[in-house]
Design an enzyme around this catalytic site. Structure first.
Site, PDB file in Angstrom:
ATOM      1  CG  ASN A  93      55.892  41.572  80.271  1.00 37.92           C
ATOM      2  OD1 ASN A  93      56.748  42.247  79.715  1.00 37.92           O
ATOM      3  ND2 ASN A  93      55.471  41.808  81.502  1.00 37.92           N
ATOM      4  CB  VAL A  94      56.761  36.513  75.770  1.00 40.04           C
ATOM      5  CG1 VAL A  94      56.877  37.467  74.593  1.00 40.04           C
ATOM      6  CG2 VAL A  94      58.109  36.366  76.476  1.00 40.04           C
ATOM      7  CG  HIS A 110      56.087  42.200  71.886  1.00 40.19           C
ATOM      8  ND1 HIS A 110      56.863  43.022  72.671  1.00 40.19           N
ATOM      9  CD2 HIS A 110      55.622  42.995  70.883  1.00 40.19           C
ATOM     10  CE1 HIS A 110      56.869  44.252  72.160  1.00 40.19           C
ATOM     11  NE2 HIS A 110      56.123  44.261  71.084  1.00 40.19           N
ATOM     12  CB  THR A 177      57.087  49.514  79.189  1.00 44.82           C
ATOM     13  OG1 THR A 177      57.659  49.628  77.879  1.00 44.82           O
ATOM     14  CG2 THR A 177      56.051  50.588  79.384  1.00 44.82           C
TER      15      THR A 177
HETATM   16  P1  NAD Z   1      62.559  46.848  79.113  1.00 43.58           P
HETATM   17  O1  NAD Z   1      63.434  45.798  79.732  1.00 43.58           O
HETATM   18  O2  NAD Z   1      63.078  47.584  77.926  1.00 43.58           O
HETATM   19  O3  NAD Z   1      62.229  47.925  80.244  1.00 43.58           O
HETATM   20  C1  NAD Z   1      61.833  47.552  81.523  1.00 43.58           C
HETATM   21  C2  NAD Z   1      61.455  48.813  82.269  1.00 43.58           C
HETATM   22  O4  NAD Z   1      60.946  48.425  83.534  1.00 43.58           O
HETATM   23  C3  NAD Z   1      62.635  49.761  82.518  1.00 43.58           C
HETATM   24  O5  NAD Z   1      62.246  51.066  82.154  1.00 43.58           O
HETATM   25  C4  NAD Z   1      62.883  49.643  84.034  1.00 43.58           C
HETATM   26  O6  NAD Z   1      63.252  50.896  84.596  1.00 43.58           O
HETATM   27  C5  NAD Z   1      61.517  49.229  84.541  1.00 43.58           C
HETATM   28  N1  NAD Z   1      61.553  48.391  85.742  1.00 43.58           N
HETATM   29  C6  NAD Z   1      62.445  47.414  86.066  1.00 43.58           C
HETATM   30  N2  NAD Z   1      62.112  46.843  87.232  1.00 43.58           N
HETATM   31  C7  NAD Z   1      60.983  47.479  87.664  1.00 43.58           C
HETATM   32  C8  NAD Z   1      60.161  47.343  88.814  1.00 43.58           C
HETATM   33  N3  NAD Z   1      60.430  46.426  89.770  1.00 43.58           N
HETATM   34  N4  NAD Z   1      59.089  48.164  88.943  1.00 43.58           N
HETATM   35  C9  NAD Z   1      58.808  49.110  87.996  1.00 43.58           C
HETATM   36  N5  NAD Z   1      59.551  49.281  86.886  1.00 43.58           N
HETATM   37  C10 NAD Z   1      60.627  48.469  86.714  1.00 43.58           C
HETATM   38  O7  NAD Z   1      61.144  46.148  78.831  1.00 43.58           O
HETATM   39  P2  NAD Z   1      59.973  46.468  77.802  1.00 43.58           P
HETATM   40  O8  NAD Z   1      59.750  47.941  77.724  1.00 43.58           O
HETATM   41  O9  NAD Z   1      58.869  45.566  78.185  1.00 43.58           O
HETATM   42  O10 NAD Z   1      60.522  46.031  76.363  1.00 43.58           O
HETATM   43  C11 NAD Z   1      61.407  44.961  76.189  1.00 43.58           C
HETATM   44  C12 NAD Z   1      60.974  43.843  75.245  1.00 43.58           C
HETATM   45  O11 NAD Z   1      61.517  42.625  75.781  1.00 43.58           O
HETATM   46  C13 NAD Z   1      59.492  43.612  75.104  1.00 43.58           C
HETATM   47  O12 NAD Z   1      59.260  43.416  73.758  1.00 43.58           O
HETATM   48  C14 NAD Z   1      59.207  42.312  75.852  1.00 43.58           C
HETATM   49  O13 NAD Z   1      58.408  41.462  75.041  1.00 43.58           O
HETATM   50  C15 NAD Z   1      60.543  41.622  75.997  1.00 43.58           C
HETATM   51  N6  NAD Z   1      60.760  41.032  77.352  1.00 43.58           N
HETATM   52  C16 NAD Z   1      59.733  40.384  77.982  1.00 43.58           C
HETATM   53  C17 NAD Z   1      59.933  39.866  79.252  1.00 43.58           C
HETATM   54  C18 NAD Z   1      58.780  39.145  79.930  1.00 43.58           C
HETATM   55  O14 NAD Z   1      57.935  38.589  79.242  1.00 43.58           O
HETATM   56  N7  NAD Z   1      58.698  39.158  81.266  1.00 43.58           N
HETATM   57  C19 NAD Z   1      61.162  39.999  79.893  1.00 43.58           C
HETATM   58  C20 NAD Z   1      62.196  40.661  79.199  1.00 43.58           C
HETATM   59  C21 NAD Z   1      61.982  41.183  77.924  1.00 43.58           C
END
Ligand code: NAD
Length: 236
Positions: A93-94, A110, A177
């Site tokens: 996460n960022v 990231h 993730t």
């Molecule tokens: P992803 O969006 O690909 O996957 C998210 C996962 O979390 C999914 O498998 C989903 O089923 C699960 N999920 C959703 N809500 C949930 C909950 N309440 N409890 C448990 N699980 C839950 O995210 P990723 O694998 O982190 O990869 C995506 C990329 O996007 C990363 O590189 C990340 O840096 C970036 N990103 C970051 C943020 C942030 O910083 N918060 C937000 C969106 C995307």
């Protein structure tokens, strides 16, 4: 290899799902947003060269949204673990919700939304404290500042540090993730055979090898895992 494990060390690997309950959309949930800001335009060096104003606008908006949200029960439960264990968080996460909850050792693979960096020297990193980056904002070497975010095609940060922490951990907890972004996803393979390994996800049918799948919301399951570990119990 079990002799290398330290039972007092926990590594928590987190993805966008842990911040979903705080109101930050996951990657997949960004669907609508990607139509206005196509991912290749806002998350690649090529996009930055083509239209830096669009890229800055996208991340400035994400940063101001971040200021409106708070850590949730899952972030808080991980902080609590520090009362008994040495805890390292390895996050994709960022956002800064782990730090704002109070976790003291967070490795960002990231990058970080609330920081800027030089576009010619990646070691020049500046805190933003919620402020936007504008065209014309420059680093100490005179080049335009860009978001401190790892874009597609760029090398992730601190991978070796993260690997070393995971190899020593007696417990590994993976939360929220999709394991679709590499090489971050390959870190799970570094966990030791004898380490306790838990995988929390809302919607995941196939668990990673040797991990226990805990299917459900991070805000419910992470506090549950943390309280059994605080009580010195194995989960099952
Ligand atoms: P992803 O969006 O690909 O996957 C998210 C996962 O979390 C999914 O498998 C989903 O089923 C699960 N999920 C959703 N809500 C949930 C909950 N309440 N409890 C448990 N699980 C839950 O995210 P990723 O694998 O982190 O990869 C995506 C990329 O996007 C990363 O590189 C990340 O840096 C970036 N990103 C970051 C943020 C942030 O910083 N918060 C937000 C969106 C995307």
């Amino acid at each position: 290899m079990s002799q290398l494990i330290d039972k007092n060390k926990i590594v928590v690997i987190t993805g966008a799902g842990i911040s979903a309950a705080s109101g930050i959309p996951t990657f997949r949930d960004y669907n609508g947003l990607w139509k206005r800001y196509p991912i290749e335009k806002v998350a690649s060096p090529h996009g930055w060269n083509d239209d830096p104003a669009l890229v800055l606008d996208f991340y400035n908006q994400r940063r101001s949204q971040l200021a409106q949200v708070s850590p949730n029960a899952a972030h808080d439960a991980i902080v609590k673990l520090e009362e008994k264990y040495q805890v390292v968080i390895v996050t994709q996460n960022v956002d800064d919700l782990h730090e704002r909850a109070g976790s003291t050792h967070v490795i960002h693979l990231h990058g970080e939304l609330d920081k800027a960096r030089s576009s010619i020297d990646e070691k020049l990193i500046y805190p933003l404290n919620g402020k936007p980056i504008k065209l014309g904002d420059i680093c100490d070497k005179g080049s335009q500042l860009r978001p401190h975010i790892v874009w597609f095609g760029e090398q992730i940060h601190h991978y070796d540090l993260a690997c070393a922490a995971i190899k020593r951990a007696g417990k590994v907890l993976v939360v929220g993730t999709s394991l679709s972004v590499y090489p971050a996803a390959s870190l799970l393979k570094k966990a030791r055979y004898h380490a306790e390994k838990e995988f929390v996800n809302l919607d995941f049918d196939e668990k990673p090898r040797r991990f226990k799948l805990l299917k459900g919301n991070a805000v419910d399951l992470v506090p549950m895992v943390a309280s059994s570990w605080m009580a010195g119990e194995k989960l099952f």
